[in-house]
Motif scaffolding. Structure first.
Motif, PDB file in Angstrom:
ATOM      1  N   ILE A   1     -56.484 -74.215 -42.102  1.00  0.00           N
ATOM      2  CA  ILE A   1     -55.635 -73.481 -43.034  1.00  0.00           C
ATOM      3  C   ILE A   1     -56.227 -72.087 -43.214  1.00  0.00           C
ATOM      4  O   ILE A   1     -57.414 -71.954 -43.481  1.00  0.00           O
ATOM      5  CB  ILE A   1     -55.588 -74.192 -44.402  1.00  0.00           C
ATOM      6  CG1 ILE A   1     -55.004 -75.593 -44.267  1.00  0.00           C
ATOM      7  CG2 ILE A   1     -54.806 -73.381 -45.413  1.00  0.00           C
ATOM      8  CD1 ILE A   1     -53.546 -75.650 -43.986  1.00  0.00           C
ATOM      9  N   PRO A   2     -55.432 -71.028 -43.028  1.00  0.00           N
ATOM     10  CA  PRO A   2     -55.962 -69.689 -43.261  1.00  0.00           C
ATOM     11  C   PRO A   2     -56.246 -69.482 -44.736  1.00  0.00           C
ATOM     12  O   PRO A   2     -55.643 -70.156 -45.565  1.00  0.00           O
ATOM     13  CB  PRO A   2     -54.824 -68.781 -42.791  1.00  0.00           C
ATOM     14  CG  PRO A   2     -53.595 -69.612 -42.867  1.00  0.00           C
ATOM     15  CD  PRO A   2     -54.019 -71.019 -42.666  1.00  0.00           C
ATOM     16  N   PRO A   3     -57.106 -68.556 -45.100  1.00  0.00           N
ATOM     17  CA  PRO A   3     -57.836 -67.625 -44.243  1.00  0.00           C
ATOM     18  C   PRO A   3     -59.238 -68.118 -43.927  1.00  0.00           C
ATOM     19  O   PRO A   3     -60.155 -67.323 -43.884  1.00  0.00           O
ATOM     20  CB  PRO A   3     -57.885 -66.393 -45.118  1.00  0.00           C
ATOM     21  CG  PRO A   3     -58.019 -66.938 -46.506  1.00  0.00           C
ATOM     22  CD  PRO A   3     -57.385 -68.292 -46.526  1.00  0.00           C
TER      23      PRO A   3
ATOM     24  N   LEU B   1     -62.448 -64.390 -42.732  1.00  0.00           N
ATOM     25  CA  LEU B   1     -61.831 -63.125 -43.131  1.00  0.00           C
ATOM     26  C   LEU B   1     -62.272 -61.956 -42.251  1.00  0.00           C
ATOM     27  O   LEU B   1     -61.484 -61.067 -41.951  1.00  0.00           O
ATOM     28  CB  LEU B   1     -62.176 -62.822 -44.592  1.00  0.00           C
ATOM     29  CG  LEU B   1     -61.465 -63.707 -45.600  1.00  0.00           C
ATOM     30  CD1 LEU B   1     -62.029 -63.495 -46.995  1.00  0.00           C
ATOM     31  CD2 LEU B   1     -59.970 -63.421 -45.597  1.00  0.00           C
TER      32      LEU B   1
END
Lengths: 478, 489
Positions: free
Chosen positions: A380-382, A459
């Protein structure tokens, strides 16, 4: 000869002896310091790795290049985190606390040699140096029969896989008369030109290599040992096994297959693609049924190696760069998840997912850490896991391997279900009993390092991806 | 202008989230007000956007561009055009209103507002990201807080609804991820810049467009939701706490439509033309099927949830038509549905907080007891069923006018949906507010000042757009014309 290249390994070796000797002279209460001493040694080794430069030693037996540099950092970080998370844990062990740390370092030393090995015999010896201390460590909780079972299973299957591997090595040596990885490539290519496609001996050789490494990497169908060993072994060792030992196997696998067997790439890539797909499907589906967090993470790591192998299937610099970055992201997320589990079981004495109910109330911090690591494993980002998955899928799609990517994305949706199952327990359910969580400093530090790793690599992944790309450029065979 | 206004908008809720997490969990009032303030900032900034937006061009405005991950081709690239600005405004408004509306949450307050603010960042980000990597991150980042918000503060079947929502939407978006990667490697030189990809769209072959369109369509259709992917919606909407339902219906559903207009149409024009008729058919199924299901609902919240399915059908119909009026009608409907359904969910929540039931048949004659509440509720129901003078009418009318020249029979069937909508809303009003007063509800308190405050801006805007739609129409026209020109329909 430029012995500076060997400084990190030499230093670590001396430090291990130092730890073992120190263990004799100190009484039991002081053994905690041994843990911190081991960390200090690892810190210095990391500094030395940065300073040791690149080159070849002993006629190409030992290679120090940007690839080995990258993986050494991964192993040393994993070892650092494993020891950091053990400092509190070893208090449970009655005897031989010092050796526990020494053995982890010894295994790390083996990994460092493994990713630098430029020749099959060195590679094999390094592999044994990596795994034999791990056999002992898995069985370290002697009174716990599951730990003993883990040790025995690991020894037997480890021995079989080594035997298979050495058989493969002997076949390749018989065919080429070489053990140097680069020369094997040359010789195989020459024979290919002269005599046409390879014969059955080479096929067997390559298959034995895949099977031998398949055991080390816990690739389906060579994964049977993993869940039992992961469940039985002391949890810090499980964490170390699932990350560092796999990374080491992977580094050696890449060295051999991308250099020596590079000519036969279309053939073995097919096999790897099938095994990777099986791993993703099998690992993720079986993980759905697990009730023990260590077993669940074991099956999830069987699935994760499937994702990692996508980078091998891509067979490009981007693929190696992607899988190297994936290992880095996986290091923090998976170690983090295991360290959260260690913290939890130190307090509650349980590894059952059922008992995680209400953790978000009794220890909001720990629950948050665990949730972040699990979400990173989902991709799952970030978080780091997302960038890693994105990158590795990109490398495969670039080469047109859409099929394996579709399998990967569908199974990662399945994976969400069991990772979210733990989160559900922690956040949505109420706990039966009130537990007071006080997390020791060493574990807090380990958790914070993992969290930072997962966030920064998610990030601002550029420096890590650049390092991984540099590592990949060692192999210029496409 | 050098102020990175969009970044401020997107990241001020995150800042609020960090502050909330630093507060002690006993400081409930502090947490509430910090959240309110940090969701008010994007609202103020969105007024600034509205005021400074230049409607004469379809170019991206307020653009921000920074290099981010060069090795993956990802950049930090934000911008807004006539499609984004109304959506950004709607998002900021509904988030603020929802946070005010959540002041009555007393259970795990700190976590609630932290998740809500994270959700707001994700939503704002989706509507102004111009780089696919960034777009995908915002698109996915929302799933996590949404999962927690439904799962912790939801109704009786919250766990099932939460995981169903999470799995369903993740399933859709992973296909979008593959689509993004396929696009990235097909275009030379590789780029994730959405504007650049739109420019290069004519280079893509028809077969490729069709395949990638389907991959993106899965993600968008699940979000909208377009039949047959709507099954997550009733569960999630009904189980979610009031404010989350508002955001779900008001904003999350629009993201699917936004995706169709921002990505699918300009980037895959040939596929868009090819799939126009099937899309229109699905739209009309949405309209009629959603409305018929509404007719049969006993649960007030479920009724509003299914009315969303029906109303989204109008949006999709407008998109499928590929005419300027039709697509403008879709954007109007997006805004109008956000205002109206947002308010309806808030009002259903008001009633449920007091009566602890949403069974339509359990009430009766409430107008006697709660005249203010009943009046407001009826106003929004009329807005939703398309009463002239309110925004729902304008948008549906525009969709029909835009789509009629293209799909005559389909529009004729779709108009029936309006009749059905009127049918189920009037039936609901009659059962709850009119008829004989049910003495069981003698002690029901009237709607509070705070609750009136939350729906007032929505009512004002609904009436304003209904009476004087020109400002919004002017704002979006250039962008809509550009989309239609790109598709070449």
């Amino acid at each position: 000869m430029n012995y500076r290249l060997l400084f990190p390994e030499l230093f670590l070796f001396l430090w291990i002896i130092f730890i073992f000797v120190l263990d004799f002279f100190w009484d039991k209460e002081k053994t905690n310091y041994l843990g911190w001493f081991s960390l200090l040694g690892l810190g210095i080794t990391i500094a030395l790795v940065f300073g040791s430069g690149t080159g070849r030693l002993f006629g190409g037996m030992f290679l120090a290049d940007s690839f080995s540099f990258y993986f050494k950092l991964v192993f040393l970080s994993a070892s650092f985190l494993a020891i950091l998370s053990s400092i509190d844990f070893v208090k449970k062990i009655e005897k031989y606390r010092g050796e526990y740390f020494g053995l982890i370092l010894l295994s790390t030393l083996g990994m460092m040699f493994l990713c630098s090995a430029g020749e099959l015999i060195t590679l094999y010896i390094a592999l044994e140096l990596t795994t034999i201390p791990l056999f002992v460590l898995s069985a370290y909780l002697k009174k716990d029969f599951r730990s003993a079972e883990a040790g025995i299973k690991y020894v037997i299957l480890g021995a079989i896989s080594s035997a298979i591997l050495i058989y493969g090595i002997s076949i390749i040596y018989g065919l080429t008369g070489m053990t140097d990885l680069g020369l094997i490539q040359f010789s195989l290519a020459q024979q290919h030109l002269r005599f046409g496609p390879f014969g059955p001996a080479l096929i067997f050789g390559i298959i034995f290599f895949i099977a031998g490494f398949g055991f080390k990497l816990a690739l389906v169908p060579f994964h049977m040992w993993a869940p039992d060993v992961y469940e039985g072994a002391p949890t810090p060792i499980t964490a170390f096994l699932s990350v560092a030992s796999k990374g080491a196997g992977l580094a050696a696998f890449i060295r051999i297959f991308f250099v020596s067997f590079n000519v036969y790439q279309p053939d073995w890539v097919m096999i790897v693609a099938v095994l990777a797909s099986l791993g993703m499907i099998f690992g993720n589906i079986v993980a759905l049924l697990q009730t023990n967090i260590k077993r669940m993470l074991a099956y999830s790591s069987i699935a994760q190696i499937g994702y990692i192998m996508i980078g091998v299937v891509a067979f490009s610099w981007r693929g190696i760069s992607a899988l190297s970055f994936y290992v880095f992201a996986y290091l923090f997320a998976n170690m983090g998840a295991f360290i959260s589990a260690i913290t939890f079981s130190n307090v509650t004495g349980s590894d059952e997912i059922e008992d995680y109910a209400g953790l978000s109330r009794s220890s909001p911090g720990l629950a948050l850490f665990m949730a972040v690591f699990l979400l990173s494993l989902v991709g799952i980002p970030p978080l780091a896991g997302f960038v890693a998955k994105y990158y590795i899928f990109a490398s495969a799609i670039e080469k047109g391997h859409i099929g394996i990517v579709v399998i990967a994305i569908l199974t990662s949706v399945v994976a969400l279900y069991y990772y979210a199952g733990v989160i559900k327990k922690m956040y949505f359910h109420k706990s039966e009993k009130e537990v007071n969580f006080s997390i020791p400093f060493s574990l807090k530090l380990a958790l914070f390092i993992c969290l930072l790793g997962v966030l920064i690599a998610g990030l601002f992944p550029t420096p890590f991806i650049d390092l991984a790309t540099k590592a990949a450029q060692v192999f210029k065979y496409w | 202008m050098n102020i990175p206004i969009l970044s401020y908008m997107v990241f001020s809720p995150i800042l609020g989230m960090i502050l909330v997490m630093l507060l002690k969990k006993e400081q409930v009032q502090g947490i509430r007000w910090v959240s309110a303030i940090f969701s008010f900032i994007p609202l103020i900034l969105s007024f600034f956007l509205l005021a400074n937006y230049d409607p004469s061009t379809s170019k991206m405005q307020f653009v921000e561009f920074h290099k981010w991950i060069p090795s993956l081709g990802a950049n930090y690239h934000l911008g807004a055009d006539g499609l984004s600005v109304p959506m950004l405004f709607l998002t900021a408004l509904l988030s603020f209103v929802s946070i005010i509306g959540s002041f009555n949450i007393n259970f795990r307050v700190k976590e609630y507002f932290a998740f809500f603010l994270l959700l707001e960042t994700g939503m704002l980000g989706v509507f102004c990201a111009l780089d696919f990597f960034l777009f995908y991150i915002f698109w996915e980042i929302m799933l996590v807080p949404m999962y927690f918000l439904i799962g912790i503060w939801g109704g009786p079947r919250k766990e099932y609804a939460a995981i169903k929502f999470f799995l369903y939407t993740l399933f859709g978006s992973v296909f979008m991820l593959v689509g993004i990667l396929a696009l990235y490697f097909t275009v030379e030189p590789h780029t994730l810049n959405m504007m650049e990809l739109i420019r290069r769209a004519p280079e893509l072959s028809r077969g490729f467009q069709l395949i990638v369109y389907v991959a993106f369509y899965l993600a968008f259709a699940i979000k909208v939701p377009i039949f047959p992917f709507h099954t997550w919606l009733p569960d999630a909407h009904v189980e979610a706490p009031t404010a989350v339902s508002v955001v779900l219906a008001g904003i999350l559903l629009k993201m699917g439509l936004y995706g169709l207009l921002r990505v699918s149409y300009p980037m895959f024009p040939k596929a868009a033309l090819y799939f126009a008729l099937p899309l229109a058919l699905l739209a009309v199924i949405n309209i009629i099927y959603g409305a018929l299901v509404c007719m049969a609902q006993k649960d007030l919240k479920k009724l509003v949830a299914y009315s969303s399915v029906s109303h989204m059908g109008f949006c999709v119909l407008g998109i499928a038509a590929i005419t300027v009026t039709g697509i403008s009608g879709c954007v109007f409907q997006m805004v109008s549905h956000g205002l109206i359904t947002g308010a309806l969910f808030l009002l259903v929540g008001v009633l449920y907080d007091r009566a602890h039931t949403r069974d339509i048949d359990a009430f009766g004659g409430l107008w006697v007891k709660l005249p203010v509440y009943s009046g407001i509720m009826t106003l929004f129901c009329l807005g939703s069923l398309g009463l002239p003078g309110l925004s729902g009418f304008v948008s549906e009318f525009m969709v029909f006018i835009g789509a009629f020249p293209v799909f005559k029979v389909i529009v004729a069937i779709a108009v029936l949906g309006v009749v059905l909508t009127a049918g189920y809303f009037l039936r609901m009003i009659q059962r709850i507010f009119l008829g004989e007063f049910n003495p069981k509800w003698e002690g029901l308190p009237e709607i509070s000042g705070r609750e009136i405050f939350t729906v007032t801006p929505l009512a004002i805007l609904m009436i304003f757009i209904g009476v004087y739609p020109m400002p919004l129409a002017n704002m979006i026209r250039a962008t809509m014309e550009n989309i239609v020109r790109l598709v070449g329909g």
